[in-house]
Design a protein around this motif. Structure first.
Motif, mmCIF file in Angstrom:
data_model
loop_
_atom_site.group_PDB
_atom_site.id
_atom_site.type_symbol
_atom_site.label_atom_id
_atom_site.label_comp_id
_atom_site.label_asym_id
_atom_site.label_seq_id
_atom_site.Cartn_x
_atom_site.Cartn_y
_atom_site.Cartn_z
ATOM 1 N N LEU A 23 -31.255 -55.093 -14.214
ATOM 2 C CA LEU A 23 -30.303 -55.094 -15.306
ATOM 3 C C LEU A 23 -29.281 -53.789 -15.309
ATOM 4 O O LEU A 23 -27.954 -53.837 -15.699
ATOM 5 C CB LEU A 23 -31.100 -55.403 -16.369
ATOM 6 C CG LEU A 23 -31.680 -56.779 -16.543
ATOM 7 C CD1 LEU A 23 -32.579 -57.058 -17.685
ATOM 8 C CD2 LEU A 23 -30.768 -57.769 -16.428
ATOM 9 N N SER A 24 -29.897 -52.446 -15.139
ATOM 10 C CA SER A 24 -29.171 -51.208 -15.370
ATOM 11 C C SER A 24 -28.165 -51.380 -14.399
ATOM 12 O O SER A 24 -27.051 -50.893 -14.631
ATOM 13 C CB SER A 24 -30.268 -50.207 -15.064
ATOM 14 O OG SER A 24 -29.577 -49.098 -15.354
ATOM 15 N N GLY A 25 -28.272 -51.665 -12.781
ATOM 16 C CA GLY A 25 -27.447 -51.685 -12.030
ATOM 17 C C GLY A 25 -26.392 -52.535 -12.492
ATOM 18 O O GLY A 25 -25.178 -52.114 -12.034
ATOM 19 N N ILE A 26 -26.718 -53.929 -12.851
ATOM 20 C CA ILE A 26 -25.450 -54.759 -13.023
ATOM 21 C C ILE A 26 -24.697 -54.099 -14.064
ATOM 22 O O ILE A 26 -23.523 -54.341 -13.837
ATOM 23 C CB ILE A 26 -26.007 -56.086 -13.339
ATOM 24 C CG1 ILE A 26 -26.788 -56.829 -12.150
ATOM 25 C CG2 ILE A 26 -25.139 -57.138 -13.965
ATOM 26 C CD1 ILE A 26 -27.566 -58.043 -12.546
ATOM 27 N N SER A 27 -25.301 -53.576 -15.448
ATOM 28 C CA SER A 27 -24.484 -53.106 -16.067
ATOM 29 C C SER A 27 -23.604 -51.763 -15.882
ATOM 30 O O SER A 27 -22.534 -51.896 -16.530
ATOM 31 C CB SER A 27 -25.513 -52.750 -17.659
ATOM 32 O OG SER A 27 -26.262 -51.812 -17.338
ATOM 33 N N LEU A 28 -24.092 -51.214 -14.889
ATOM 34 C CA LEU A 28 -23.455 -49.865 -14.691
ATOM 35 C C LEU A 28 -22.216 -50.134 -13.744
ATOM 36 O O LEU A 28 -21.120 -49.754 -13.693
ATOM 37 C CB LEU A 28 -24.421 -48.857 -13.728
ATOM 38 C CG LEU A 28 -25.226 -48.196 -14.955
ATOM 39 C CD1 LEU A 28 -26.086 -47.291 -13.997
ATOM 40 C CD2 LEU A 28 -24.438 -47.072 -15.588
ATOM 41 N N CYS A 29 -22.276 -51.540 -13.006
ATOM 42 C CA CYS A 29 -21.360 -51.825 -11.869
ATOM 43 C C CYS A 29 -20.027 -52.645 -12.802
ATOM 44 O O CYS A 29 -19.111 -52.758 -12.094
ATOM 45 C CB CYS A 29 -22.007 -52.852 -10.965
ATOM 46 S SG CYS A 29 -22.862 -52.086 -9.744
ATOM 47 N N ILE A 30 -20.178 -52.750 -14.064
ATOM 48 C CA ILE A 30 -19.203 -53.410 -14.757
ATOM 49 C C ILE A 30 -17.892 -52.343 -14.627
ATOM 50 O O ILE A 30 -16.786 -52.698 -14.515
ATOM 51 C CB ILE A 30 -19.666 -53.786 -16.150
ATOM 52 C CG1 ILE A 30 -20.266 -54.778 -16.078
ATOM 53 C CG2 ILE A 30 -18.411 -53.902 -17.098
ATOM 54 C CD1 ILE A 30 -21.209 -55.092 -17.598
ATOM 55 N N THR A 31 -18.170 -51.161 -14.604
ATOM 56 C CA THR A 31 -17.097 -50.003 -14.663
ATOM 57 C C THR A 31 -16.976 -49.547 -13.346
ATOM 58 O O THR A 31 -18.005 -49.239 -12.472
ATOM 59 C CB THR A 31 -17.203 -48.819 -15.488
ATOM 60 O OG1 THR A 31 -18.499 -48.001 -15.300
ATOM 61 C CG2 THR A 31 -17.426 -49.478 -17.242
ATOM 62 N N ILE A 32 -15.715 -48.964 -12.896
ATOM 63 C CA ILE A 32 -15.498 -48.291 -11.738
ATOM 64 C C ILE A 32 -16.269 -47.089 -11.620
ATOM 65 O O ILE A 32 -16.968 -46.769 -10.449
ATOM 66 C CB ILE A 32 -14.106 -48.032 -11.391
ATOM 67 C CG1 ILE A 32 -13.263 -49.387 -11.186
ATOM 68 C CG2 ILE A 32 -13.987 -47.303 -10.096
ATOM 69 C CD1 ILE A 32 -11.561 -49.194 -11.174
ATOM 70 N N ILE A 33 -16.321 -46.185 -12.454
ATOM 71 C CA ILE A 33 -17.076 -44.931 -12.576
ATOM 72 C C ILE A 33 -18.677 -45.204 -12.407
ATOM 73 O O ILE A 33 -19.411 -44.449 -11.608
ATOM 74 C CB ILE A 33 -17.046 -44.099 -13.662
ATOM 75 C CG1 ILE A 33 -15.550 -43.811 -13.767
ATOM 76 C CG2 ILE A 33 -17.840 -43.005 -13.950
ATOM 77 C CD1 ILE A 33 -15.048 -43.228 -15.063
ATOM 78 N N GLY A 34 -19.213 -46.376 -13.074
ATOM 79 C CA GLY A 34 -20.682 -46.698 -12.870
ATOM 80 C C GLY A 34 -21.081 -47.413 -11.540
ATOM 81 O O GLY A 34 -22.087 -47.554 -11.351
ATOM 82 N N ILE A 35 -20.240 -47.872 -10.715
ATOM 83 C CA ILE A 35 -20.600 -48.435 -9.442
ATOM 84 C C ILE A 35 -21.497 -47.671 -8.691
ATOM 85 O O ILE A 35 -22.311 -48.389 -8.222
ATOM 86 C CB ILE A 35 -19.185 -48.894 -8.675
ATOM 87 C CG1 ILE A 35 -18.882 -50.086 -9.542
ATOM 88 C CG2 ILE A 35 -19.666 -49.474 -7.310
ATOM 89 C CD1 ILE A 35 -17.408 -50.379 -8.824
ATOM 90 N N PRO A 36 -21.252 -46.219 -8.288
ATOM 91 C CA PRO A 36 -22.258 -45.577 -7.482
ATOM 92 C C PRO A 36 -23.846 -45.663 -8.091
ATOM 93 O O PRO A 36 -24.532 -45.526 -7.297
ATOM 94 C CB PRO A 36 -21.740 -44.149 -7.311
ATOM 95 C CG PRO A 36 -20.315 -44.219 -7.737
ATOM 96 C CD PRO A 36 -19.984 -45.551 -8.733
ATOM 97 N N PHE A 37 -23.561 -45.516 -9.220
ATOM 98 C CA PHE A 37 -24.959 -45.570 -10.198
ATOM 99 C C PHE A 37 -25.780 -46.772 -9.995
ATOM 100 O O PHE A 37 -26.526 -46.840 -9.841
ATOM 101 C CB PHE A 37 -24.663 -44.910 -11.593
ATOM 102 C CG PHE A 37 -24.152 -43.439 -11.432
ATOM 103 C CD1 PHE A 37 -24.539 -42.210 -11.102
ATOM 104 C CD2 PHE A 37 -22.931 -43.331 -12.015
ATOM 105 C CE1 PHE A 37 -24.141 -41.007 -11.263
ATOM 106 C CE2 PHE A 37 -21.984 -42.234 -11.949
ATOM 107 C CZ PHE A 37 -22.870 -41.041 -11.607
ATOM 108 N N GLY A 38 -24.977 -47.857 -10.264
ATOM 109 C CA GLY A 38 -25.323 -49.277 -9.993
ATOM 110 C C GLY A 38 -26.116 -49.492 -8.658
ATOM 111 O O GLY A 38 -27.164 -49.965 -8.603
ATOM 112 N N ILE A 39 -25.289 -49.012 -7.453
ATOM 113 C CA ILE A 39 -25.932 -49.004 -6.202
ATOM 114 C C ILE A 39 -26.910 -48.370 -6.326
ATOM 115 O O ILE A 39 -28.019 -48.771 -5.452
ATOM 116 C CB ILE A 39 -24.815 -48.539 -5.218
ATOM 117 C CG1 ILE A 39 -23.608 -49.591 -5.251
ATOM 118 C CG2 ILE A 39 -25.496 -48.344 -3.809
ATOM 119 C CD1 ILE A 39 -22.373 -48.969 -4.670
#
Length: 124
Positions: free
Chosen positions: A87-103
């Motif tokens: 869930l944290s990864g999906i929510s972080l991948c919503i923004t471009i900046i959060g994609i590395p953290f989602g991964i």
């Protein structure tokens, strides 16, 4: 660079994931029989707090005991924590900046499900 990534990670999701792991560890310590799982939860929790610059490797010689322990872990707490990473990864991948953290969150799901028989080492 890894310090900057770790600080951003800590603010976005690391602290909350760390608290989840520590809650699981405390519950495992209270139940006494599950202390080995509590130790594993605390170890992985520290990794979830500050993951960049570290990696997870298989422990040489980890055998059937760690596999059976992982089955118990998945039933007791592993799937809850893995769901938190998902869930944290999906929510972080919503923004471009959060994609590395989602991964990074997605990469932590296997160790959240099966922490026994793994070591956390520095990348060098």
């Amino acid at each position: 660079m890894k310090t900057l990534l770790n600080i951003i990670w800590l603010v976005l999701s690391g602290f909350w994931l760390f608290l989840g792991y520590m809650l699981a560890a405390v519950i495992m310590f209270i139940l006494i029989v599950t202390i080995p799982w509590g130790i594993a939860a605390a170890r992985i929790g520290v990794y979830a707090l500050w993951p960049f610059g570290k990696t997870v490797v298989e422990t040489p010689g980890a055998g059937v005991g760690s596999m059976l322990g992982n089955v118990v872990w998945v039933i007791l707490a592993g799937w809850w924590i893995a769901l938190g990473h998902l869930l944290s990864g999906i929510s972080l991948c919503i923004t471009i900046i959060g994609i590395p953290f989602g991964i990074a969150n997605f990469k932590m799901i296997p160790v959240a499900l099966m922490p026994l028989g793994k070591q956390i080492v520095d990348i060098r």
